[in-house]
Scaffold this motif. Structure first.
Motif, mmCIF file in Angstrom:
data_model
loop_
_atom_site.group_PDB
_atom_site.id
_atom_site.type_symbol
_atom_site.label_atom_id
_atom_site.label_comp_id
_atom_site.label_asym_id
_atom_site.label_seq_id
_atom_site.Cartn_x
_atom_site.Cartn_y
_atom_site.Cartn_z
ATOM 1 N N THR A 232 14.118 28.228 -13.203
ATOM 2 C CA THR A 232 14.102 29.277 -12.181
ATOM 3 C C THR A 232 13.212 30.439 -12.599
ATOM 4 O O THR A 232 12.396 30.931 -11.812
ATOM 5 N N ARG A 233 13.330 30.882 -13.836
ATOM 6 C CA ARG A 233 12.488 31.987 -14.312
ATOM 7 C C ARG A 233 11.021 31.585 -14.361
ATOM 8 O O ARG A 233 10.133 32.406 -14.090
ATOM 9 N N GLU A 236 9.707 31.877 -10.887
ATOM 10 C CA GLU A 236 9.511 33.299 -10.542
ATOM 11 C C GLU A 236 8.238 33.842 -11.189
ATOM 12 O O GLU A 236 7.512 34.650 -10.589
ATOM 13 N N GLN A 239 5.373 32.748 -9.145
ATOM 14 C CA GLN A 239 5.253 33.567 -7.936
ATOM 15 C C GLN A 239 4.538 34.878 -8.237
ATOM 16 O O GLN A 239 3.677 35.328 -7.471
ATOM 17 N N LYS A 240 4.871 35.497 -9.354
ATOM 18 C CA LYS A 240 4.218 36.753 -9.735
ATOM 19 C C LYS A 240 2.727 36.544 -10.014
ATOM 20 O O LYS A 240 1.916 37.468 -9.863
ATOM 21 N N THR A 284 15.058 29.977 -4.960
ATOM 22 C CA THR A 284 13.844 30.613 -5.481
ATOM 23 C C THR A 284 12.604 30.192 -4.696
ATOM 24 O O THR A 284 11.617 30.933 -4.644
ATOM 25 N N ASP A 286 9.753 29.599 -2.037
ATOM 26 C CA ASP A 286 9.243 30.350 -0.891
ATOM 27 C C ASP A 286 9.398 29.541 0.396
ATOM 28 O O ASP A 286 9.669 30.101 1.463
#
Length: 318
Positions: A232-233, A236, A239-240, A284, A286
């Motif tokens: 999950t991290r 993320e 995504q950043k 998580t 999109d």
């Protein structure tokens, strides 16, 4: 006189040269015996002893290294005549082949030795009790192949290398996929359709084992597999970095043919065939996309689903 006769007889009996009935032993002794085997394969040679010691150290090291940049898995053993031959035929990386002392030299043993020698893989002769010990009692049939630890990439490297090459990242991530053959199939699809790598969780997930290497049909040598401590991290972080995270789900709100995100930087997440995406990973994402299946099947395994989505992404990027 008798003493002189005995001395002459002794000189005659010690005379060197061919004897009657030698059967051409001297002639055969002058014939070539073929190419000299490599030093690592010659019994008693210093290089073979050094290679033996190296392999034994590797076989006894079973501790897992921490994940991250340059993390490695543990070494793996493939036991049995057919599995070893099949692994060598598939060009699976290997650090040594153990051959049992006084083994029955059948066709599979001969092929395994030839394949290993041709690839420069050290051949280690070992007594049966030693092979029983290192394989924990598996039915090794006198042949054991040692696969070196796989060196995983860091998840960040996959996207960074794509951007550095002036390309939009196309990454596959697997959530809860535990069958190494599925991982190998995904790696093969990533290679076929121009993807930039595969991400797998560190725990409760398939890794780059002999089964994954074999199913990848050699493409694992050109596709990087990264291992994430927390998937999950990792998503993320993608995504950043500007990637769209797309999850594959039977009840997804977008159909594959309508997914414009595949033309840009994207990471596609496939779950297990039975459970699909985990809750946190699904939240998580999109977008969640579904693959139309007019035939009525409930789901596809990760390898097949990844191949379909990667083909669609390749088509849009052409």
């Amino acid at each position: 006189m008798a003493g002189n006769s005995q001395r002459r007889n002794r000189r005659t009996s010690n005379k060197k040269g061919a004897t009657v009935g030698s059967g051409g032993q001297r002639r055969r002794g002058l014939e070539g015996k073929g190419p000299t085997p490599p030093a690592e394969a010659r019994k008693g040679h210093a290089k073979q002893r050094a290679a033996n010691a190296k392999v034994k150290r590797a076989a006894s090291t079973q501790s897992r290294r921490p994940s991250g940049r340059g993390a490695k898995s543990t070494s793996e053993l493939v036991a049995g005549r057919n599995p070893v031959v099949e692994a060598l035929r598939a060009d699976i990386p290997a650090s040594a082949v153990y051959v049992q002392q006084f083994i029955d030299n059948d066709e599979r043993v001969r092929e395994a030795i030839k394949l290993a020698t041709d690839r420069g893989i050290p051949l280690m002769e070992a007594p049966r009790p030693e092979l029983d010990r290192i394989t924990n009692g598996l039915n090794h049939q006198g042949l054991v192949l040692q696969i070196p630890p796989y060196e995983y990439a860091h998840p960040e490297d996959l996207a960074a290398e794509a951007f550095d090459a002036g390309e939009d990242p196309l990454i596959m991530a697997l959530d809860g996929v535990t069958d190494p053959r599925n991982l190998g199939a995904v790696v093969r699809s990533v290679a076929a359709f121009g993807g930039h790598g595969v991400v797998v969780p560190e725990r409760r997930a398939a890794g780059m084992t002999a089964g994954a290497w074999k199913t990848s049909a050699g493409t694992a040598a050109q596709v990087q597999v990264a291992r994430a401590t927390n998937l999950t991290r990792t998503l993320e972080a993608y995504q950043k970095a500007g990637l769209t995270v797309v999850g594959l789900a039977a009840d997804g709100e977008v159909e594959l043919q309508d997914l414009e995100a595949l033309a840009g930087p994207v990471v596609v997440v496939a779950g297990s065939e039975g459970k699909g995406l985990s809750r946190l990973v699904g939240e998580t994402c999109d977008l969640r996309v579904r693959i139309p299946m007019p035939g009525g099947a409930e789901s596809l395994n990760a390898g097949v689903a990844a191949g379909i989505v990667l083909y669609e992404a390749s088509r849009r990027r052409a």
